[in-house]
Scaffold this motif. Structure first.
Motif, PDB file in Angstrom:
ATOM      1  N   ALA A  49     -18.974  -2.668  -6.329  1.00  0.00           N
ATOM      2  CA  ALA A  49     -18.591  -1.964  -7.551  1.00  0.00           C
ATOM      3  C   ALA A  49     -17.794  -0.703  -7.225  1.00  0.00           C
ATOM      4  O   ALA A  49     -16.809  -0.390  -7.902  1.00  0.00           O
ATOM      5  N   ARG A  50     -18.213   0.026  -6.166  1.00  0.00           N
ATOM      6  CA  ARG A  50     -17.469   1.225  -5.774  1.00  0.00           C
ATOM      7  C   ARG A  50     -16.044   0.863  -5.351  1.00  0.00           C
ATOM      8  O   ARG A  50     -15.088   1.568  -5.667  1.00  0.00           O
ATOM      9  N   ALA A  51     -15.906  -0.233  -4.608  1.00  0.00           N
ATOM     10  CA  ALA A  51     -14.570  -0.656  -4.190  1.00  0.00           C
ATOM     11  C   ALA A  51     -13.718  -0.997  -5.399  1.00  0.00           C
ATOM     12  O   ALA A  51     -12.538  -0.611  -5.481  1.00  0.00           O
ATOM     13  N   LEU A  52     -14.298  -1.703  -6.362  1.00  0.00           N
ATOM     14  CA  LEU A  52     -13.538  -2.082  -7.555  1.00  0.00           C
ATOM     15  C   LEU A  52     -13.235  -0.882  -8.438  1.00  0.00           C
ATOM     16  O   LEU A  52     -12.251  -0.898  -9.190  1.00  0.00           O
ATOM     17  N   ASP A  53     -14.052   0.160  -8.365  1.00  0.00           N
ATOM     18  CA  ASP A  53     -13.700   1.399  -9.065  1.00  0.00           C
ATOM     19  C   ASP A  53     -12.332   1.890  -8.604  1.00  0.00           C
ATOM     20  O   ASP A  53     -11.540   2.415  -9.389  1.00  0.00           O
ATOM     21  N   ALA A  54     -12.039   1.717  -7.307  1.00  0.00           N
ATOM     22  CA  ALA A  54     -10.802   2.247  -6.733  1.00  0.00           C
ATOM     23  C   ALA A  54      -9.639   1.263  -6.801  1.00  0.00           C
ATOM     24  O   ALA A  54      -8.493   1.669  -7.012  1.00  0.00           O
ATOM     25  N   VAL A  55      -9.907  -0.032  -6.614  1.00  0.00           N
ATOM     26  CA  VAL A  55      -8.789  -0.984  -6.492  1.00  0.00           C
ATOM     27  C   VAL A  55      -8.876  -2.152  -7.473  1.00  0.00           C
ATOM     28  O   VAL A  55      -8.097  -3.099  -7.382  1.00  0.00           O
ATOM     29  N   GLY A  56      -9.786  -2.084  -8.422  1.00  0.00           N
ATOM     30  CA  GLY A  56      -9.983  -3.209  -9.329  1.00  0.00           C
ATOM     31  C   GLY A  56      -9.017  -3.281 -10.487  1.00  0.00           C
ATOM     32  O   GLY A  56      -8.958  -4.303 -11.190  1.00  0.00           O
ATOM     33  N   ASP A  57      -8.250  -2.224 -10.724  1.00  0.00           N
ATOM     34  CA  ASP A  57      -7.300  -2.259 -11.837  1.00  0.00           C
ATOM     35  C   ASP A  57      -6.121  -3.176 -11.512  1.00  0.00           C
ATOM     36  O   ASP A  57      -5.724  -3.317 -10.348  1.00  0.00           O
ATOM     37  N   ARG A  58      -5.568  -3.768 -12.570  1.00  0.00           N
ATOM     38  CA  ARG A  58      -4.419  -4.654 -12.415  1.00  0.00           C
ATOM     39  C   ARG A  58      -3.281  -3.905 -11.716  1.00  0.00           C
ATOM     40  O   ARG A  58      -3.018  -2.751 -12.017  1.00  0.00           O
ATOM     41  N   TRP A  59      -2.638  -4.541 -10.750  1.00  0.00           N
ATOM     42  CA  TRP A  59      -1.486  -4.087  -9.982  1.00  0.00           C
ATOM     43  C   TRP A  59      -1.844  -3.262  -8.747  1.00  0.00           C
ATOM     44  O   TRP A  59      -1.037  -3.160  -7.830  1.00  0.00           O
ATOM     45  N   THR A  60      -3.042  -2.671  -8.680  1.00  0.00           N
ATOM     46  CA  THR A  60      -3.328  -1.763  -7.570  1.00  0.00           C
ATOM     47  C   THR A  60      -3.218  -2.457  -6.218  1.00  0.00           C
ATOM     48  O   THR A  60      -2.565  -1.962  -5.295  1.00  0.00           O
ATOM     49  N   LEU A  61      -3.846  -3.616  -6.070  1.00  0.00           N
ATOM     50  CA  LEU A  61      -3.811  -4.293  -4.770  1.00  0.00           C
ATOM     51  C   LEU A  61      -2.420  -4.814  -4.433  1.00  0.00           C
ATOM     52  O   LEU A  61      -2.059  -4.917  -3.256  1.00  0.00           O
ATOM     53  N   LEU A  62      -1.626  -5.132  -5.447  1.00  0.00           N
ATOM     54  CA  LEU A  62      -0.254  -5.551  -5.168  1.00  0.00           C
ATOM     55  C   LEU A  62       0.598  -4.368  -4.721  1.00  0.00           C
ATOM     56  O   LEU A  62       1.520  -4.529  -3.912  1.00  0.00           O
ATOM     57  N   ILE A  63       0.297  -3.194  -5.211  1.00  0.00           N
ATOM     58  CA  ILE A  63       0.967  -1.982  -4.707  1.00  0.00           C
ATOM     59  C   ILE A  63       0.590  -1.765  -3.241  1.00  0.00           C
ATOM     60  O   ILE A  63       1.441  -1.439  -2.405  1.00  0.00           O
ATOM     61  N   VAL A  64      -0.683  -1.963  -2.927  1.00  0.00           N
ATOM     62  CA  VAL A  64      -1.115  -1.861  -1.526  1.00  0.00           C
ATOM     63  C   VAL A  64      -0.347  -2.859  -0.669  1.00  0.00           C
ATOM     64  O   VAL A  64       0.119  -2.523   0.431  1.00  0.00           O
ATOM     65  N   ARG A  65      -0.211  -4.104  -1.159  1.00  0.00           N
ATOM     66  CA  ARG A  65       0.555  -5.113  -0.421  1.00  0.00           C
ATOM     67  C   ARG A  65       1.958  -4.609  -0.082  1.00  0.00           C
ATOM     68  O   ARG A  65       2.437  -4.764   1.050  1.00  0.00           O
ATOM     69  N   GLU A  66       2.614  -3.979  -1.044  1.00  0.00           N
ATOM     70  CA  GLU A  66       3.964  -3.465  -0.807  1.00  0.00           C
ATOM     71  C   GLU A  66       3.957  -2.297   0.176  1.00  0.00           C
ATOM     72  O   GLU A  66       4.828  -2.198   1.043  1.00  0.00           O
ATOM     73  N   LEU A  67       2.977  -1.415   0.075  1.00  0.00           N
ATOM     74  CA  LEU A  67       2.949  -0.226   0.931  1.00  0.00           C
ATOM     75  C   LEU A  67       2.485  -0.526   2.346  1.00  0.00           C
ATOM     76  O   LEU A  67       2.668   0.307   3.241  1.00  0.00           O
ATOM     77  N   LEU A  68       1.906  -1.698   2.571  1.00  0.00           N
ATOM     78  CA  LEU A  68       1.591  -2.088   3.941  1.00  0.00           C
ATOM     79  C   LEU A  68       2.861  -2.283   4.767  1.00  0.00           C
ATOM     80  O   LEU A  68       2.811  -2.377   5.992  1.00  0.00           O
ATOM     81  N   ALA A  69       4.008  -2.345   4.098  1.00  0.00           N
ATOM     82  CA  ALA A  69       5.299  -2.416   4.780  1.00  0.00           C
ATOM     83  C   ALA A  69       5.821  -1.038   5.169  1.00  0.00           C
ATOM     84  O   ALA A  69       6.881  -0.935   5.788  1.00  0.00           O
ATOM     85  N   GLY A  70       5.093   0.015   4.807  1.00  0.00           N
ATOM     86  CA  GLY A  70       5.537   1.360   5.126  1.00  0.00           C
ATOM     87  C   GLY A  70       5.940   2.132   3.888  1.00  0.00           C
ATOM     88  O   GLY A  70       5.784   1.647   2.754  1.00  0.00           O
ATOM     89  N   PRO A  71       6.457   3.346   4.042  1.00  0.00           N
ATOM     90  CA  PRO A  71       6.810   4.187   2.901  1.00  0.00           C
ATOM     91  C   PRO A  71       7.813   3.496   1.981  1.00  0.00           C
ATOM     92  O   PRO A  71       8.780   2.879   2.447  1.00  0.00           O
ATOM     93  N   ARG A  72       7.592   3.615   0.674  1.00  0.00           N
ATOM     94  CA  ARG A  72       8.480   2.988  -0.306  1.00  0.00           C
ATOM     95  C   ARG A  72       8.788   3.982  -1.415  1.00  0.00           C
ATOM     96  O   ARG A  72       7.911   4.720  -1.874  1.00  0.00           O
ATOM     97  N   ARG A  73      10.034   3.950  -1.885  1.00  0.00           N
ATOM     98  CA  ARG A  73      10.403   4.752  -3.047  1.00  0.00           C
ATOM     99  C   ARG A  73       9.871   4.088  -4.307  1.00  0.00           C
ATOM    100  O   ARG A  73       9.654   2.873  -4.349  1.00  0.00           O
ATOM    101  N   TYR A  74       9.693   4.901  -5.336  1.00  0.00           N
ATOM    102  CA  TYR A  74       9.196   4.375  -6.607  1.00  0.00           C
ATOM    103  C   TYR A  74      10.099   3.260  -7.117  1.00  0.00           C
ATOM    104  O   TYR A  74       9.616   2.206  -7.564  1.00  0.00           O
ATOM    105  N   THR A  75      11.402   3.446  -7.032  1.00  0.00           N
ATOM    106  CA  THR A  75      12.329   2.440  -7.554  1.00  0.00           C
ATOM    107  C   THR A  75      12.222   1.132  -6.777  1.00  0.00           C
ATOM    108  O   THR A  75      12.347   0.046  -7.352  1.00  0.00           O
ATOM    109  N   ASP A  76      11.982   1.220  -5.464  1.00  0.00           N
ATOM    110  CA  ASP A  76      11.828   0.014  -4.658  1.00  0.00           C
ATOM    111  C   ASP A  76      10.535  -0.710  -5.016  1.00  0.00           C
ATOM    112  O   ASP A  76      10.492  -1.942  -5.085  1.00  0.00           O
ATOM    113  N   LEU A  77       9.477   0.055  -5.222  1.00  0.00           N
ATOM    114  CA  LEU A  77       8.215  -0.554  -5.639  1.00  0.00           C
ATOM    115  C   LEU A  77       8.377  -1.273  -6.971  1.00  0.00           C
ATOM    116  O   LEU A  77       7.914  -2.400  -7.144  1.00  0.00           O
TER     117      LEU A  77
END
Length: 208
Positions: free
Chosen positions: A14-42
């Motif tokens: 439940a604590r983990a889902l408090d932080a990453v359970g919202d829609r899109w959050t984990l997909l943002i993490v997927r993108e940032l695992l590639a390194g720093p990204r600009r907002y427009t690129d995200l």
């Protein structure tokens, strides 16, 4: 900034889902695992997300210690978002979700968006060794950093330097490798993957 919503349960899931359970959050993490990204690129690589939701999720991730925002040095001076060490710890979570969701992919639907680098993390989990691998798909190129202990584990486009190995394959084979339906050795022997390069990693991936 709105207060963080909570399940108010004394449970690590439940604590983990408090932080990453919202829609899109984990997909943002997927993108940032590639390194720093600009907002427009995200925003460009998250088709379907609204600008308001993306901005809100990034603020939530900053607040929860998963990502930071910083300004690049001149001449760029643009702002980028990047994962914190805590955020990078989500790599095996993303890979486990990808493995679990792999059987649900089936045939690509007409409405499905696709980016070449979305195949990176499932493929990364199926490869062993250390070094820089450049991957060529019909959809585009990406590169993998095998054995990386910190920093980006993959990146969009061609490798930033001469890679230790190059893989050429189609998206279907890439998906099969990520799901564990076939091993790299089997795919190479079947002619589904071409491995080029003369270095130790390339030879190991070819099974020389």
């Amino acid at each position: 900034m709105s207060p963080r919503r909570s399940y108010d349960q004394y449970c690590s899931t439940a604590r983990a889902l408090d932080a990453v359970g919202d829609r899109w959050t984990l997909l943002i993490v997927r993108e940032l695992l590639a390194g720093p990204r600009r907002y427009t690129d995200l925003h460009a690589d998250l088709p379907g997300v609204s600008t308001d939701v993306l901005a809100s999720r990034l603020k939530d991730m900053e607040r929860d210690g998963l990502a930071t925002r910083r300004r690049l040095p001149p001449p760029s001076a643009a702002f980028v978002y990047e994962l914190t060490p805590r955020g990078r710890e989500l790599l095996p979570v993303i890979q486990a979700l990808g493995a679990w969701g792999g059987p649900a992919l089936g045939e690509r639907r007409p409405t499905d968006a696709v980016r070449a680098h979305w195949f990176a993390l499932p493929l990364l989990a199926s490869l062993e060794g250390e070094g820089l691998v450049e991957v060529h798909l019909d959809e585009g190129k990406f590169h993998l950093r095998l054995g990386a202990e910190d920093g980006p584990v993959y990146g969009e486009g061609a490798a930033p330097r001469e890679p230790d190995a190059r893989l050429s394959l189609d998206a279907g084979t890439c998906t099969a490798l990520g799901r564990g339906d076939v091993t790299l050795d089997q795919a190479v022997r079947a002619g589904r993957v071409e491995v080029s390069g003369d270095g130790t990693l390339a030879k190991a991936l070819r099974g020389d």
